[in-house]
Scaffold this motif. Structure first.
Motif, PDB file in Angstrom:
ATOM      1  N   ARG A 318      58.979 102.198  25.691  1.00 40.04           N
ATOM      2  CA  ARG A 318      58.890 103.444  24.912  1.00 40.04           C
ATOM      3  C   ARG A 318      57.964 103.238  23.700  1.00 40.04           C
ATOM      4  NH1 ARG A 318      59.460 108.157  23.787  1.00 40.04           N
ATOM      5  NH2 ARG A 318      60.746 109.128  22.191  1.00 40.04           N
ATOM      6  N   LEU A 319      58.084 102.093  23.044  1.00 41.06           N
ATOM      7  CA  LEU A 319      57.199 101.797  21.902  1.00 41.06           C
ATOM      8  C   LEU A 319      55.744 101.710  22.382  1.00 41.06           C
ATOM      9  CD1 LEU A 319      59.383  99.079  20.101  1.00 41.06           C
ATOM     10  CD2 LEU A 319      59.102 101.482  19.425  1.00 41.06           C
ATOM     11  N   LYS A 320      55.562 101.060  23.522  1.00 45.63           N
ATOM     12  CA  LYS A 320      54.210 100.925  24.078  1.00 45.63           C
ATOM     13  C   LYS A 320      53.651 102.315  24.391  1.00 45.63           C
ATOM     14  CE  LYS A 320      51.712  98.047  27.418  1.00 45.63           C
ATOM     15  NZ  LYS A 320      50.627  97.767  26.479  1.00 45.63           N
ATOM     16  N   GLY A 321      54.500 103.152  24.992  1.00 40.88           N
ATOM     17  CA  GLY A 321      54.097 104.528  25.319  1.00 40.88           C
ATOM     18  C   GLY A 321      53.753 105.331  24.070  1.00 40.88           C
ATOM     19  N   GLY A 322      54.348 104.962  22.937  1.00 41.34           N
ATOM     20  CA  GLY A 322      54.079 105.654  21.683  1.00 41.34           C
ATOM     21  C   GLY A 322      52.802 105.156  21.008  1.00 41.34           C
ATOM     22  N   GLY A 323      52.087 104.257  21.656  1.00 40.78           N
ATOM     23  CA  GLY A 323      50.803 103.817  21.121  1.00 40.78           C
ATOM     24  C   GLY A 323      50.863 102.483  20.379  1.00 40.78           C
ATOM     25  N   TRP A 324      52.012 101.809  20.403  1.00 43.61           N
ATOM     26  CA  TRP A 324      52.065 100.485  19.764  1.00 43.61           C
ATOM     27  C   TRP A 324      51.275  99.510  20.645  1.00 43.61           C
ATOM     28  CZ3 TRP A 324      57.125  98.877  16.859  1.00 43.61           C
ATOM     29  CH2 TRP A 324      57.545  99.938  16.048  1.00 43.61           C
ATOM     30  N   ASP A 325      50.413  98.747  19.992  1.00 46.25           N
ATOM     31  CA  ASP A 325      49.480  97.902  20.715  1.00 46.25           C
ATOM     32  C   ASP A 325      50.137  96.563  21.057  1.00 46.25           C
ATOM     33  OD1 ASP A 325      47.212  96.835  21.764  1.00 46.25           O
ATOM     34  OD2 ASP A 325      46.219  96.494  19.825  1.00 46.25           O
ATOM     35  N   LEU A 326      50.985  96.573  22.092  1.00 44.12           N
ATOM     36  CA  LEU A 326      51.747  95.378  22.437  1.00 44.12           C
ATOM     37  C   LEU A 326      50.939  94.515  23.403  1.00 44.12           C
ATOM     38  CD1 LEU A 326      55.259  96.954  23.217  1.00 44.12           C
ATOM     39  CD2 LEU A 326      54.222  96.502  20.986  1.00 44.12           C
ATOM     40  N   ARG A 327      50.788  93.263  23.064  1.00 37.27           N
ATOM     41  CA  ARG A 327      50.092  92.345  23.957  1.00 37.27           C
ATOM     42  C   ARG A 327      51.157  91.664  24.827  1.00 37.27           C
ATOM     43  NH1 ARG A 327      45.329  89.004  24.889  1.00 37.27           N
ATOM     44  NH2 ARG A 327      46.144  87.810  26.637  1.00 37.27           N
ATOM     45  N   ARG A 328      51.128  91.979  26.141  1.00 35.07           N
ATOM     46  CA  ARG A 328      52.178  91.480  27.038  1.00 35.07           C
ATOM     47  C   ARG A 328      51.844  90.087  27.557  1.00 35.07           C
ATOM     48  NH1 ARG A 328      52.643  91.892  32.589  1.00 35.07           N
ATOM     49  NH2 ARG A 328      54.755  91.568  33.359  1.00 35.07           N
ATOM     50  N   LEU A 329      52.841  89.201  27.467  1.00 34.62           N
ATOM     51  CA  LEU A 329      52.672  87.847  27.983  1.00 34.62           C
ATOM     52  C   LEU A 329      53.678  87.675  29.099  1.00 34.62           C
ATOM     53  CD1 LEU A 329      52.673  86.697  24.391  1.00 34.62           C
ATOM     54  CD2 LEU A 329      50.735  86.202  25.890  1.00 34.62           C
ATOM     55  N   ASP A 330      53.211  87.343  30.277  1.00 36.16           N
ATOM     56  CA  ASP A 330      54.127  87.264  31.417  1.00 36.16           C
ATOM     57  C   ASP A 330      54.685  85.846  31.536  1.00 36.16           C
ATOM     58  OD1 ASP A 330      55.532  87.497  33.720  1.00 36.16           O
ATOM     59  OD2 ASP A 330      53.928  88.456  34.868  1.00 36.16           O
ATOM     60  N   ALA A 331      55.978  85.713  31.234  1.00 35.73           N
ATOM     61  CA  ALA A 331      56.619  84.402  31.279  1.00 35.73           C
ATOM     62  C   ALA A 331      57.418  84.209  32.572  1.00 35.73           C
ATOM     63  CB  ALA A 331      57.530  84.230  30.059  1.00 35.73           C
ATOM     64  N   THR A 332      57.187  85.078  33.556  1.00 34.09           N
ATOM     65  CA  THR A 332      57.998  85.031  34.786  1.00 34.09           C
ATOM     66  C   THR A 332      57.886  83.673  35.503  1.00 34.09           C
ATOM     67  OG1 THR A 332      57.684  87.395  35.028  1.00 34.09           O
ATOM     68  CG2 THR A 332      58.486  86.218  36.964  1.00 34.09           C
ATOM     69  N   ASP A 333      56.661  83.176  35.669  1.00 34.12           N
ATOM     70  CA  ASP A 333      56.500  81.907  36.394  1.00 34.12           C
ATOM     71  C   ASP A 333      57.224  80.773  35.668  1.00 34.12           C
ATOM     72  OD1 ASP A 333      54.979  83.122  38.300  1.00 34.12           O
ATOM     73  OD2 ASP A 333      53.037  82.426  37.506  1.00 34.12           O
ATOM     74  N   ALA A 334      57.122  80.772  34.343  1.00 29.49           N
ATOM     75  CA  ALA A 334      57.796  79.721  33.570  1.00 29.49           C
ATOM     76  C   ALA A 334      59.318  79.801  33.781  1.00 29.49           C
ATOM     77  CB  ALA A 334      57.452  79.858  32.092  1.00 29.49           C
ATOM     78  N   PHE A 335      59.847  81.018  33.780  1.00 27.04           N
ATOM     79  CA  PHE A 335      61.294  81.177  33.959  1.00 27.04           C
ATOM     80  C   PHE A 335      61.731  80.873  35.392  1.00 27.04           C
ATOM     81  CE2 PHE A 335      63.602  82.563  30.202  1.00 27.04           C
ATOM     82  CZ  PHE A 335      62.552  82.560  29.297  1.00 27.04           C
ATOM     83  N   ARG A 336      60.847  81.149  36.357  1.00 32.93           N
ATOM     84  CA  ARG A 336      61.149  80.747  37.741  1.00 32.93           C
ATOM     85  C   ARG A 336      61.345  79.243  37.783  1.00 32.93           C
ATOM     86  NH1 ARG A 336      57.065  84.034  40.067  1.00 32.93           N
ATOM     87  NH2 ARG A 336      58.187  85.929  40.625  1.00 32.93           N
ATOM     88  N   ALA A 337      60.496  78.525  37.064  1.00 34.56           N
ATOM     89  CA  ALA A 337      60.618  77.062  37.034  1.00 34.56           C
ATOM     90  C   ALA A 337      61.898  76.645  36.311  1.00 34.56           C
ATOM     91  CB  ALA A 337      59.388  76.452  36.374  1.00 34.56           C
TER      92      ALA A 337
END
Ligand code: ATP
Length: 374
Positions: A318-337
């Motif tokens: 919702r914050l992102k949709g409101g124009g907040w410039d969030l830089r997304r970091l995908d930690a999925t692979d790290a958490f899979r490990a």
């Protein structure tokens, strides 16, 4: 097996970041107040809300970009519970030694229930100053978003006045929103389903947002294991003491009257302890029934933690949709490990931290360097 992602830290300090030139450019004007306490005394009562003093003197017409750059810099780490916000905050604070951390998890504001609310233990803070972490007395009641805006705003000013850089870390998005928007309206909740306004992207600080994201399937698996690990490290005893109806002295409030009553674990185990009081006083009864009631409480904690993560991700979007410039970091692979980690394989820990370094820390460092150099 340890799931707490805090293996040894490498302390690289980025010598190519010109720290002193950055610090001298950081504030356009000298600090107003040198006397702000750096570490407030323990367990304050809730604050009175004062209007914020103007941070900068206006000097004629400026572009929005210039206006933004005049504001105090603030790095914000967002993410669902368990996604690795604290780990990333330390990875950055050990590389850029001028950061100080301000907590934005609403349950971690209060003293007590350190295991249940997952507060970073002092030795794990690696000497990095942490503000608003366990500093408030839960018996004084719940913080409102407006009160959080006031205390966190003060903590941020005190850090910037000492020529350090604040980093806001925590999962309470309604508090983060209340703190950051230029014009906060205490009566309205932008996250309520019926809210028919938009999230404002006009912010009080020069903000850089890092959003640590993990796919919900992988995060769910991790969170369930984390609950088991928290139970192994003493969560049940901590809750037994907190929820014990016989514990209260005359002037003490019952657990259900403090601000920590809503922390995940308290309602679930209160129900269990009512039936099976701690320290074996009565309720001995049937061992099998007791076991089942315990397992039911643990299941409820896992479910509620996963629901919390889901709601938090919804709020971040919702914050992102409101124009907040969030830089997304995908930690999925790290958490899979991390979830694949077995206690017998010594290389597992190394494997996960290599992925974390490469996919989360490295890109974050790049973003932070650019932000500091602006
Ligand atoms: P809401 O508007 O629903 O209060 P929020 O974004 O303000 O949401 P959250 O941080 O999402 O705040 O917390 C909502 C609820 O999640 C808390 O009231 C509590 O039950 C639980 N919770 C959040 N953080 C923790 C924590 N660290 N430990 C235990 N429970 C937590």
């Amino acid at each position: 097996m340890t799931l707490h992602p805090f293996p040894t830290h490498s302390h690289h300090h980025y010598s190519n970041l010109n720290f002193y030139s950055y610090i001298s450019r950081f504030h356009l004007f000298p600090p107003v107040n040198h006397l702000c306490p750096t570490t407030p005394s323990h367990h304050h009562p809730l604050p009175h809300i004062k209007p914020r003093r103007g941070a900068h003197i206006s000097s004629g017409p400026t572009t929005p970009r210039q206006q933004q750059q005049r504001k105090d810099k603030l790095l914000i780490i967002l993410g669902a519970t368990g996604a690795g916000k604290s780990r990333l905050s330390l990875d950055l604070a050990t590389r850029f030694p001028f950061f100080e951390i301000v907590n934005s998890d609403k349950m971690q504001l209060y003293a007590g229930l350190d295991i249940t609310t997952n507060k970073l233990p002092i030795p794990d803070r690696l000497g990095v100053p942490h503000h608003l972490l366990g500093e408030f007395d839960p018996r004084h009641g719940d913080f409102t978003p407006a009160q959080f805006r006031a205390v966190a705003g003060q903590a941020i000013s005190s850090i910037t006045n000492r020529r350090k850089v604040p980093m806001l870390v925590g999962g309470s998005n309604s508090f983060i929103h209340a703190l950051l928007v230029d014009r906060f309206e205490p009566g309205s909740n932008v996250f309520e389903p019926g809210f028919n306004g938009s999230v404002s992207s006009e912010l009080r600080y020069n903000c850089c947002f890092l959003w640590v994201d993990v796919s919900l399937t992988v995060l769910t698996e991790y969170l369930c294991k984390r609950v088991d690990e928290m139970l192994d490290s003493g969560m049940l005893d901590e809750l037994a003491e907190f929820c014990d109806p016989d514990r209260q002295d005359e002037d003490e409030l019952t657990a259900s009257q403090t601000a920590l009553r809503k922390a995940i674990g308290v309602p679930e185990f209160t129900r269990y302890f009512e039936k099976y009081p701690p320290q074996g006083r009565g309720g001995e009864g049937d061992d099998r029934e007791r076991r089942e009631a315990y397992e039911e409480a643990v299941r409820a904690i896992k479910d509620n933690t996963c629901q919390l993560a889901k709601r938090q991700i919804g709020k971040i979007l919702r914050l992102k949709g409101g124009g907040w410039d969030l830089r997304r970091l995908d930690a999925t692979d790290a958490f899979r490990a991390v979830v694949a980690t077995t206690s017998s394989d010594k290389d597992d820990g190394k494997r996960w931290s290599e992925i974390w370094e490469r996919q989360v820390v490295k890109p974050s460092v790049k973003v932070v360097k650019r932000f500091l150099d602006e």
